[in-house]
Design a protein around this motif. Structure first.
Motif, PDB file in Angstrom:
ATOM      1  N   LEU A 193       2.310  13.253 -14.924  1.00 31.51           N
ATOM      2  CA  LEU A 193       1.345  13.613 -15.962  1.00 31.51           C
ATOM      3  C   LEU A 193       0.889  15.056 -15.815  1.00 31.51           C
ATOM      4  O   LEU A 193       0.753  15.790 -16.806  1.00 31.51           O
ATOM      5  CB  LEU A 193       0.135  12.673 -15.893  1.00 31.51           C
ATOM      6  N   ALA A 194       0.645  15.489 -14.577  1.00 32.41           N
ATOM      7  CA  ALA A 194       0.217  16.871 -14.359  1.00 32.41           C
ATOM      8  C   ALA A 194       1.280  17.852 -14.830  1.00 32.41           C
ATOM      9  O   ALA A 194       0.960  18.902 -15.413  1.00 32.41           O
ATOM     10  CB  ALA A 194      -0.091  17.095 -12.880  1.00 32.41           C
ATOM     11  N   ALA A 195       2.550  17.507 -14.608  1.00 33.29           N
ATOM     12  CA  ALA A 195       3.636  18.384 -15.049  1.00 33.29           C
ATOM     13  C   ALA A 195       3.689  18.507 -16.560  1.00 33.29           C
ATOM     14  O   ALA A 195       4.150  19.518 -17.096  1.00 33.29           O
ATOM     15  CB  ALA A 195       4.970  17.859 -14.518  1.00 33.29           C
ATOM     16  N   ALA A 196       3.199  17.468 -17.259  1.00 31.37           N
ATOM     17  CA  ALA A 196       3.172  17.494 -18.717  1.00 31.37           C
ATOM     18  C   ALA A 196       1.873  18.072 -19.267  1.00 31.37           C
ATOM     19  O   ALA A 196       1.685  18.128 -20.484  1.00 31.37           O
ATOM     20  CB  ALA A 196       3.385  16.079 -19.261  1.00 31.37           C
ATOM     21  N   ALA A 215       1.415   6.006  -7.216  1.00 29.75           N
ATOM     22  CA  ALA A 215       0.248   6.729  -7.713  1.00 29.75           C
ATOM     23  C   ALA A 215       0.469   8.232  -7.672  1.00 29.75           C
ATOM     24  O   ALA A 215       0.161   8.950  -8.626  1.00 29.75           O
ATOM     25  CB  ALA A 215      -0.986   6.351  -6.889  1.00 29.75           C
ATOM     26  N   ASP A 216       1.022   8.722  -6.575  1.00 30.82           N
ATOM     27  CA  ASP A 216       1.292  10.160  -6.464  1.00 30.82           C
ATOM     28  C   ASP A 216       2.344  10.589  -7.488  1.00 30.82           C
ATOM     29  O   ASP A 216       2.223  11.651  -8.116  1.00 30.82           O
ATOM     30  CB  ASP A 216       1.772  10.500  -5.054  1.00 30.82           C
ATOM     31  N   ALA A 271       0.830  -1.201   0.000  1.00 30.29           N
ATOM     32  CA  ALA A 271       0.000   0.000   0.000  1.00 30.29           C
ATOM     33  C   ALA A 271       0.869   1.257   0.000  1.00 30.29           C
ATOM     34  O   ALA A 271       0.574   2.231  -0.708  1.00 30.29           O
ATOM     35  CB  ALA A 271      -0.943  -0.005   1.200  1.00 30.29           C
ATOM     36  N   ALA A 272       1.951   1.239   0.779  1.00 29.00           N
ATOM     37  CA  ALA A 272       2.845   2.393   0.817  1.00 29.00           C
ATOM     38  C   ALA A 272       3.520   2.613  -0.535  1.00 29.00           C
ATOM     39  O   ALA A 272       3.611   3.743  -1.030  1.00 29.00           O
ATOM     40  CB  ALA A 272       3.892   2.206   1.907  1.00 29.00           C
ATOM     41  N   VAL A 273       4.000   1.527  -1.148  1.00 27.27           N
ATOM     42  CA  VAL A 273       4.618   1.633  -2.474  1.00 27.27           C
ATOM     43  C   VAL A 273       3.604   2.102  -3.500  1.00 27.27           C
ATOM     44  O   VAL A 273       3.899   2.953  -4.353  1.00 27.27           O
ATOM     45  CB  VAL A 273       5.230   0.276  -2.877  1.00 27.27           C
ATOM     46  N   ASN A 274       2.392   1.572  -3.421  1.00 29.89           N
ATOM     47  CA  ASN A 274       1.351   1.961  -4.370  1.00 29.89           C
ATOM     48  C   ASN A 274       1.009   3.446  -4.257  1.00 29.89           C
ATOM     49  O   ASN A 274       0.786   4.116  -5.271  1.00 29.89           O
ATOM     50  CB  ASN A 274       0.083   1.126  -4.145  1.00 29.89           C
ATOM     51  N   ARG A 275       0.955   3.948  -3.023  1.00 28.75           N
ATOM     52  CA  ARG A 275       0.657   5.370  -2.843  1.00 28.75           C
ATOM     53  C   ARG A 275       1.761   6.236  -3.444  1.00 28.75           C
ATOM     54  O   ARG A 275       1.489   7.240  -4.112  1.00 28.75           O
ATOM     55  CB  ARG A 275       0.480   5.693  -1.353  1.00 28.75           C
ATOM     56  N   ASP A 332      -5.624   8.257 -17.220  1.00 36.55           N
ATOM     57  CA  ASP A 332      -4.225   8.252 -17.654  1.00 36.55           C
ATOM     58  C   ASP A 332      -3.315   7.950 -16.462  1.00 36.55           C
ATOM     59  O   ASP A 332      -2.374   7.153 -16.560  1.00 36.55           O
ATOM     60  CB  ASP A 332      -3.836   9.613 -18.242  1.00 36.55           C
ATOM     61  N   ALA A 333      -3.583   8.613 -15.345  1.00 32.89           N
ATOM     62  CA  ALA A 333      -2.760   8.420 -14.153  1.00 32.89           C
ATOM     63  C   ALA A 333      -2.853   6.987 -13.655  1.00 32.89           C
ATOM     64  O   ALA A 333      -1.841   6.379 -13.270  1.00 32.89           O
ATOM     65  CB  ALA A 333      -3.188   9.398 -13.055  1.00 32.89           C
ATOM     66  N   ASP A 334      -4.058   6.425 -13.657  1.00 40.11           N
ATOM     67  CA  ASP A 334      -4.235   5.053 -13.200  1.00 40.11           C
ATOM     68  C   ASP A 334      -3.505   4.082 -14.119  1.00 40.11           C
ATOM     69  O   ASP A 334      -2.831   3.149 -13.660  1.00 40.11           O
ATOM     70  CB  ASP A 334      -5.721   4.717 -13.139  1.00 40.11           C
ATOM     71  N   ALA A 335      -3.633   4.295 -15.438  1.00 35.54           N
ATOM     72  CA  ALA A 335      -2.953   3.416 -16.387  1.00 35.54           C
ATOM     73  C   ALA A 335      -1.437   3.510 -16.247  1.00 35.54           C
ATOM     74  O   ALA A 335      -0.729   2.496 -16.246  1.00 35.54           O
ATOM     75  CB  ALA A 335      -3.379   3.772 -17.810  1.00 35.54           C
TER      76      ALA A 335
END
Length: 245
Positions: free
Chosen positions: A173-176, A166-167, A159-163, A183-186
């Motif tokens: 993506l937001a920076a681009a 994900a962040d 869960a910690a690695v996943n967070r 898109d973020a989930d994929a």
């Protein structure tokens, strides 16, 4: 990274050193074979001791697994957090673009700080795993008894690695200039699969150091980035390499 069997027995070996040897052997056994298939006699044989002594040191199989998992999970989460923080603190020469997906075609679409974070994370992972590369898979073991403390702890590390993943991928993506949550989930799924695949490849190439792997990933990322402009022009399948249209 194969651990050569030891013929030293137990005499003259300090307890702390013997525990280190057993944990190293058990980590390799669990990481390469999985919890269910791992053999405690094989672990003991790697170090040149009896299974009875192994039990005296670490107790049951689940307890031994937990003793291997905890330092690995703690280390991985810590170095990944540090790498993400380092990437976030790095100076960027360009501000994130708000122009939308078309901005990705520009060479300044993603600031260096955001673009460099994945490589920092990968370098941190490789460095943390050097000497115990199979340890990555202890966190993702699927054959642990579901109600065990080892399974609970592994789930916490995942869960910690996943967070963190994900962040990180959402921030990239937001920076681009992309804001689509799908898109973020994929990208998060792609990233986590990529890390596991790279670690597997690394295990098969023991001559590759963490620095060499980081440089290799940088080259691969550069090639992948060269495909982005074609893929971003209107999202037309015909613009993709090998696409029809």
């Amino acid at each position: 990274m194969a651990t050569p069997p030891s013929r030293a027995g137990t005499k003259g070996v300090p307890r702390a050193r013997r525990e280190e040897q057993l944990l190293a052997a058990a980590t390799e056994e669990f990481g390469s074979r999985g919890y269910a298939a791992a053999s405690l006699p094989a672990v003991a044989a790697r170090v040149g001791v009896t299974k009875t002594l192994l039990h005296q040191y670490f107790g049951a199989k689940q307890d031994l697994y937990l003793a291997c998992l905890t330092p690995v999970g703690d280390r991985l989460v810590a170095v990944m957090r540090a790498a993400v923080a380092e990437g976030a603190a790095a100076p960027s020469a360009a501000a994130p673009s708000a122009a939308g997906p078309s901005a990705a075609a520009s060479s300044a679409a993603a600031p260096p700080a955001a673009a460099g974070t994945p490589l920092l994370v990968l370098r941190a992972i490789f460095t943390a795993l050097e000497g115990r590369r199979e340890a990555w898979f202890l966190v993702y073991e699927t054959s642990l008894p579901p109600d065990s403390e080892a399974a609970r702890r592994a789930a916490e590390y995942r869960a910690a690695v996943n967070r963190l993943a994900a962040d990180g991928t959402a921030g990239l993506l937001a920076a681009a200039g992309y804001a689509d949550p799908l898109d973020a989930d994929a990208l998060n799924h792609v990233w986590q699969g990529l890390v596991a695949t790279l670690v597997r490849w690394w295990i098969k190439h023991p001559d590759q150091s963490p620095d060499a792997m980081a440089r290799r990933c940088a080259r691969l990322f550069a090639v992948a980035a060269a495909l982005a402009p074609a893929a971003a022009q209107g999202d037309v399948p015909g613009n993709l390499p090998g696409g029809a249209g």
